[in-house]
Design a protein around this motif. Sequence first.
Motif, PDB file in Angstrom:
ATOM      1  N   LEU B  12      43.655  39.628  36.228  1.00  0.00           N
ATOM      2  CA  LEU B  12      43.509  41.045  35.913  1.00  0.00           C
ATOM      3  C   LEU B  12      42.047  41.426  35.730  1.00  0.00           C
ATOM      4  O   LEU B  12      41.636  42.530  36.096  1.00  0.00           O
ATOM      5  CB  LEU B  12      44.298  41.389  34.656  1.00  0.00           C
ATOM      6  N   GLY B  15      40.562  41.913  39.125  1.00  0.00           N
ATOM      7  CA  GLY B  15      41.117  43.128  39.714  1.00  0.00           C
ATOM      8  C   GLY B  15      40.485  44.377  39.114  1.00  0.00           C
ATOM      9  O   GLY B  15      40.106  45.302  39.837  1.00  0.00           O
ATOM     10  N   LEU B  16      40.353  44.380  37.784  1.00  0.00           N
ATOM     11  CA  LEU B  16      39.784  45.547  37.113  1.00  0.00           C
ATOM     12  C   LEU B  16      38.313  45.732  37.481  1.00  0.00           C
ATOM     13  O   LEU B  16      37.855  46.861  37.699  1.00  0.00           O
ATOM     14  CB  LEU B  16      39.932  45.403  35.595  1.00  0.00           C
ATOM     15  N   ARG B  18      36.861  44.873  40.212  1.00  0.00           N
ATOM     16  CA  ARG B  18      36.786  45.386  41.579  1.00  0.00           C
ATOM     17  C   ARG B  18      37.130  46.870  41.615  1.00  0.00           C
ATOM     18  O   ARG B  18      36.464  47.672  42.265  1.00  0.00           O
ATOM     19  CB  ARG B  18      37.768  44.604  42.457  1.00  0.00           C
ATOM     20  N   LEU B  19      38.175  47.221  40.874  1.00  0.00           N
ATOM     21  CA  LEU B  19      38.602  48.624  40.841  1.00  0.00           C
ATOM     22  C   LEU B  19      37.494  49.509  40.264  1.00  0.00           C
ATOM     23  O   LEU B  19      37.154  50.561  40.812  1.00  0.00           O
ATOM     24  CB  LEU B  19      39.867  48.716  39.989  1.00  0.00           C
TER      25      LEU B  19
END
Lengths: 426, 215
Positions: B12, B15-16, B18-19
């Motif tokens: 996570l 992912g965060l 990158r977001l």
Amino acid sequence: MTDKDLLRGASDRALAVVLAVAKAPLAVLGLPLVPLQLLGYPLILVTVGVPLTLGATALARGYANLHRDLAGRVLGEQIPRPYRAPANRGPMTRVRTIATDPATWRDLAFLPLNAIVSVLFGFLPAALWASGALAMATPLLWQLGADGLAYLGIDERTPGGYVAVPLLATAHLALAWWATPRLVRVPALLARWLLAPSARAALSTRVRQLADSRADTVDAQAAELRRIERDLHDGAQARLVALGMSLGMAEELLARDPEAVRALLAEARESSSLALAELRGLVRGIHPPVLADRGLDGALRALALAHPLPVAVDVELAGRPQAPVESAAYFAAAEALTNVAKHSGATGAWLRVRHEAGVLRLVVGDDGRGGARADAGGGLRGIERRLAAFDGTLVITSPVGGPTTVTMELPCALSSEKTSSCSETA
Amino acid sequence: MRVVLGEDLVLLRDGLIRLLRAYDFEVVEAVDSGPALLEALVRHRPDVAVVDVRLPPTFTDEGLRAAIRARKRVPGLPVLVLSQYVERLYARELLSDRGGAVGYLLKDRVSDVRQFVDAIRRVAAGGTAMDPEVVTQLLARGGRDQSLAALTPREREVLSLMAEGRSNGAIAARLFVTEKAVGKHIANIFAKLDLPLSEDDNRRVLAVLAYLDRL
């Protein structure tokens, strides 16, 4: 009766006679412990009684324990210690625990009774043998001039005395042979009667065991639930969040960057299959589907197939135990096999399962390096707690250098229903 | 915009990051434990912190505690807390200093990337972002409240969206009405709940949340 049996019988009896005689003075030596213990209680008022009572009781209990062991050896069974544990280490608490423990007073009653019975039954076998031997020798002694000697009213001048005395002496010695093992049991029976825990004490010990095992069970269950929650939180739930994130970003990028979307979708697909794999693993840890489908036999075979080492499985069960017991047995065997793979350094393992005399017995063995122990927090300790919930036990035999066997026993009944085999259902 | 990220699960966290980068946030530090988070928040004083409630070493509400402690040392530090589940109690603790600039969202919300990024920006600007779940929990307790019962269904809708922390403009767009209509609804709500009407969006949101939390 072979010569060997006769020889063993004779040596057993000789030892029993000697021990019985030797124990008689030991029993008399215990007598001073009676006033010594009783003296302590009134003196508690002047403080000196406290150490006196504690010391005298420790001495008396050591003495009683010695008799428990000796009697246990004669009877071929263990006589458990019945004493209550004090609530704390304070000297007054200990004195109070001692004074209110029925075992204290039973010990006290044992001392004089034991002295009488042990002296009586200590010398009786020796006297039987000695008089029998003397009777046997009587005709010889008559010949040597001991003409005053008589046996059961028969003396040298009695007609037929030379025939009757050896015959009677033989009967006498036969009686001694028969009576010796029975006579030496009498003090042991007295010891068991007074020194073993009373029915009440045995019950309260049992209650304590049950309370302990219940607390263990509750702990183990709570820990299990925490583990499941943690596994879900860090596993499947996190994967699904990541999956949503990938999909969300893909949605945003759809118009601008199709190539990046392709990568995000691949990631999303991977996240979903990993989430499923984690859920499967979790379900297997809660209740393996193969255990539900095929029972212990099939589930253990499946376990063996998945094991990194070759595992020889030998299961013979006429039916299935109740579901909770079955599950406990399965996880116990699984944990034991996991331990083999992790710690033993073995090249092979075996698993044997039987149900005999109302006990389900699982034995896991390996040819590894041995030295396994049930440490706190370790896997084997976990099995112990799991089994304790069902009055089950775990015994580890693991000398350094191996081999190791772990024997797990669960008292349970099997339902007569046969495990369905795949050929029937296919 | 500078962000400090507190998330222990690598999956996570990556992912965060990158977001956030895709939306032009600068992740100045990503940490994986409560103590490290507190230290990073005080040191970087970021424009906003995005924090997982559950962090090592205790794996309980370590992240929330670290965020609240950091806000005591750096008053008004904007914090958006993420969690797998929402607890009204945690929302209350976040809101308790009445400073605003807090958010509390289910992790699921990150899949609606635009809304999520919007929530981060709102918190960074001193606004509020409460998860609809939290608002539902708050409203559920208010079932017997006379004043709440007096609201029309439309007014309740507006109240919910306002409690989530949305601006008048966002509420209007969501309900397909004009901002003026939303303003009128809000005035009615505040009158019915007997709350002082403020010009400032954030103050209004906090007043509504405080009202709901008292129920």
